[in-house]
Motif scaffolding. Structure first.
Motif, short mmCIF file in Angstrom:
data_model
loop_
_atom_site.label_atom_id
_atom_site.label_comp_id
_atom_site.label_asym_id
_atom_site.label_seq_id
_atom_site.Cartn_x
_atom_site.Cartn_y
_atom_site.Cartn_z
N ILE A 137 135.04 68.48 26.08
CA ILE A 137 133.73 69.18 26.24
C ILE A 137 132.88 68.28 26.96
CG2 ILE A 137 134.04 70.21 24.14
CD1 ILE A 137 132.26 67.97 22.61
N ASN A 138 131.64 68.90 27.42
CA ASN A 138 130.59 68.11 28.33
C ASN A 138 129.69 68.08 26.96
OD1 ASN A 138 131.64 68.07 30.47
ND2 ASN A 138 130.60 70.25 31.38
N THR A 139 129.02 66.86 26.89
CA THR A 139 128.22 66.53 25.90
C THR A 139 126.72 66.77 26.40
OG1 THR A 139 127.91 64.30 26.58
CG2 THR A 139 129.58 64.79 25.10
N PRO A 140 125.66 66.77 25.28
CA PRO A 140 124.13 66.74 25.91
C PRO A 140 123.73 65.63 26.73
CG PRO A 140 124.40 67.20 23.52
CD PRO A 140 125.66 66.89 24.00
N THR A 141 124.49 64.62 26.59
CA THR A 141 124.09 63.53 27.68
C THR A 141 124.14 63.92 28.89
OG1 THR A 141 124.53 61.83 25.76
CG2 THR A 141 124.48 60.90 28.14
N LEU A 142 125.63 64.51 29.34
CA LEU A 142 125.79 64.84 30.67
C LEU A 142 124.91 65.90 31.17
CD1 LEU A 142 129.14 65.59 32.26
CD2 LEU A 142 127.43 67.59 32.25
N ASP A 167 118.67 74.01 29.73
CA ASP A 167 117.36 74.11 28.55
C ASP A 167 117.70 73.15 27.45
OD1 ASP A 167 116.11 74.93 26.57
OD2 ASP A 167 116.37 77.08 26.76
N LYS A 168 117.14 72.19 27.40
CA LYS A 168 117.24 70.91 26.57
C LYS A 168 117.01 71.50 24.98
CE LYS A 168 116.48 66.25 25.32
NZ LYS A 168 115.49 65.02 25.64
N GLU A 169 116.13 72.16 24.72
CA GLU A 169 115.61 72.91 23.34
C GLU A 169 117.03 73.53 22.70
OE1 GLU A 169 112.49 75.63 20.93
OE2 GLU A 169 112.44 75.47 22.99
N HIS A 170 117.68 74.61 23.73
CA HIS A 170 118.55 75.24 22.94
C HIS A 170 120.06 74.82 23.50
CE1 HIS A 170 115.22 78.03 23.20
NE2 HIS A 170 115.63 78.47 22.22
N LYS A 190 127.39 75.86 26.73
CA LYS A 190 126.24 75.15 25.71
C LYS A 190 126.90 73.73 25.55
CE LYS A 190 124.73 75.47 21.00
NZ LYS A 190 124.77 76.15 19.99
N ALA A 191 126.11 72.74 25.49
CA ALA A 191 126.40 71.39 25.24
C ALA A 191 126.73 71.07 23.71
CB ALA A 191 125.34 70.54 25.83
N TYR A 192 127.81 70.31 23.56
CA TYR A 192 128.23 69.83 22.02
C TYR A 192 128.20 68.35 22.00
CZ TYR A 192 129.16 74.95 21.27
OH TYR A 192 129.24 76.31 21.31
N SER A 193 127.77 67.98 20.94
CA SER A 193 127.86 66.65 20.53
C SER A 193 129.14 66.44 19.90
CB SER A 193 126.67 66.12 19.68
OG SER A 193 126.78 66.78 18.24
N ASP A 222 128.02 56.51 22.57
CA ASP A 222 127.01 57.41 22.53
C ASP A 222 126.49 57.79 24.01
OD1 ASP A 222 126.78 56.91 19.88
OD2 ASP A 222 125.33 55.49 19.86
N LYS A 223 127.21 57.42 25.11
CA LYS A 223 126.54 57.45 26.29
C LYS A 223 127.70 58.21 27.27
CE LYS A 223 123.60 53.69 27.01
NZ LYS A 223 123.24 52.35 27.76
N ALA A 224 128.81 58.88 26.34
CA ALA A 224 129.69 59.74 26.83
C ALA A 224 129.25 60.96 27.59
CB ALA A 224 130.69 59.73 25.96
N TYR A 225 129.60 61.00 28.78
CA TYR A 225 129.49 62.55 29.45
C TYR A 225 130.31 63.57 29.09
CZ TYR A 225 125.86 60.41 32.78
OH TYR A 225 124.83 59.79 33.29
N LYS A 226 131.54 63.01 28.78
CA LYS A 226 132.66 64.03 28.21
C LYS A 226 133.40 63.55 27.07
CE LYS A 226 135.17 66.25 31.24
NZ LYS A 226 134.62 67.75 31.21
N ILE A 227 133.79 64.35 26.36
CA ILE A 227 134.65 63.95 25.20
C ILE A 227 136.09 64.63 25.37
CG2 ILE A 227 135.00 63.74 22.77
CD1 ILE A 227 131.96 63.49 22.33
#
Length: 235
Positions: A137-142, A167-170, A190-193, A222-227
């Motif tokens: 997955i791509n994370t919110p950080t990416l 869209d950071k809020e959503h 959609k970004a997922y943590s 905590d800084k991972a762009y992908k998981i």
């Protein structure tokens, strides 16, 4: 245009090149966890590049993708693989697999909880007992740090713009592939943590074996762009 209607013709010239790295990641996971894997289903297989590489390593491989354009190219390029056009939440096979893969942030295309839950349940049902799912997955950080601006693309004189918005809020990332007078494709993700994804997996019955931040199987931070997830069907 539909997502990957035009991009399918160009996919292997750029994005597809990462399939070799993914193949090695899968091989390393199999070796590290001493897995017995003969049958693999590649979910969101695209033009079949990863599926073909796995097939060349003597795995029994099937592949599904929602894009008919991508599957048509996959079928043209490879024989011996059962490719099907299907949504990842609704595909059906009359068999189960020892491993299922879903590469290249395809899971991020699931933008609502209900679709995510349905997809993971479907994958769970298609795995053998103790079968393994590998996906990333791509994370919110990416998205926050990299998903913005315009990238000019040029493949064999086919020029287009890749426009990135977030869209950071959503937590919704939008990628517009603008081919000018030839139209455009809009891709929504959609970004997922890690915490969010962990919850979906555990509620779906999976056991999380490990999570990595890159193809080298480095531990996440905590800084991972992908998981990259390696999870197992729990009994």
């Amino acid at each position: 245009m539909k997502p990957y209607e035009r991009l399918s013709k160009l996919y292997s010239r750029d994005w597809g090149k990462y399939s070799s790295k993914y193949t090695e990641l899968i091989s390393n996971v199999i070796e590290n966890y001493n897995l017995k894997v003969h049958s693999v289903l590649d979910v969101a297989c695209g033009t079949g590049i990863l599926a073909s590489e796995l097939y060349s390593r003597n795995f029994e491989v099937s592949g599904i993708d929602i894009s008919e354009d991508m599957i048509n190219i996959a079928r043209e390029n490879t024989r011996g693989i059962d490719f099907q056009v299907s949504d990842m939440s609704e595909f059906k096979f009359n068999k189960k697999f020892q491993m299922i893969t879903c590469a290249f942030d395809s899971i991020n295309y699931l933008t609502c909880d209900a679709k995510m839950e349905k997809t993971l349940k479907n994958i769970f049902l298609h795995l053998d007992d103790n079968g393994v799912l590998i996906f990333d997955i791509n994370t919110p950080t990416l998205y926050e740090e990299r998903h913005f601006g315009v990238i000019d693309r040029d493949f064999d004189e086919i020029k287009f713009k890749q426009i990135l918005e977030y869209d950071k809020e959503h937590k919704i990332g939008k990628t517009i592939f603008d081919f000018g007078n030839d139209g455009s494709e809009i891709h929504i993700q959609k970004a997922y943590s890690a915490d969010e994804m962990d919850k979906f997996l555990l509620e779906s019955g999976f056991r999380i074996m490990n999570r990595y931040k890159d193809f080298k199987l480095s531990p996440i931070d905590d800084k991972a762009y992908k998981i990259f997830y390696v999870v197992q069907k729990s009994l």
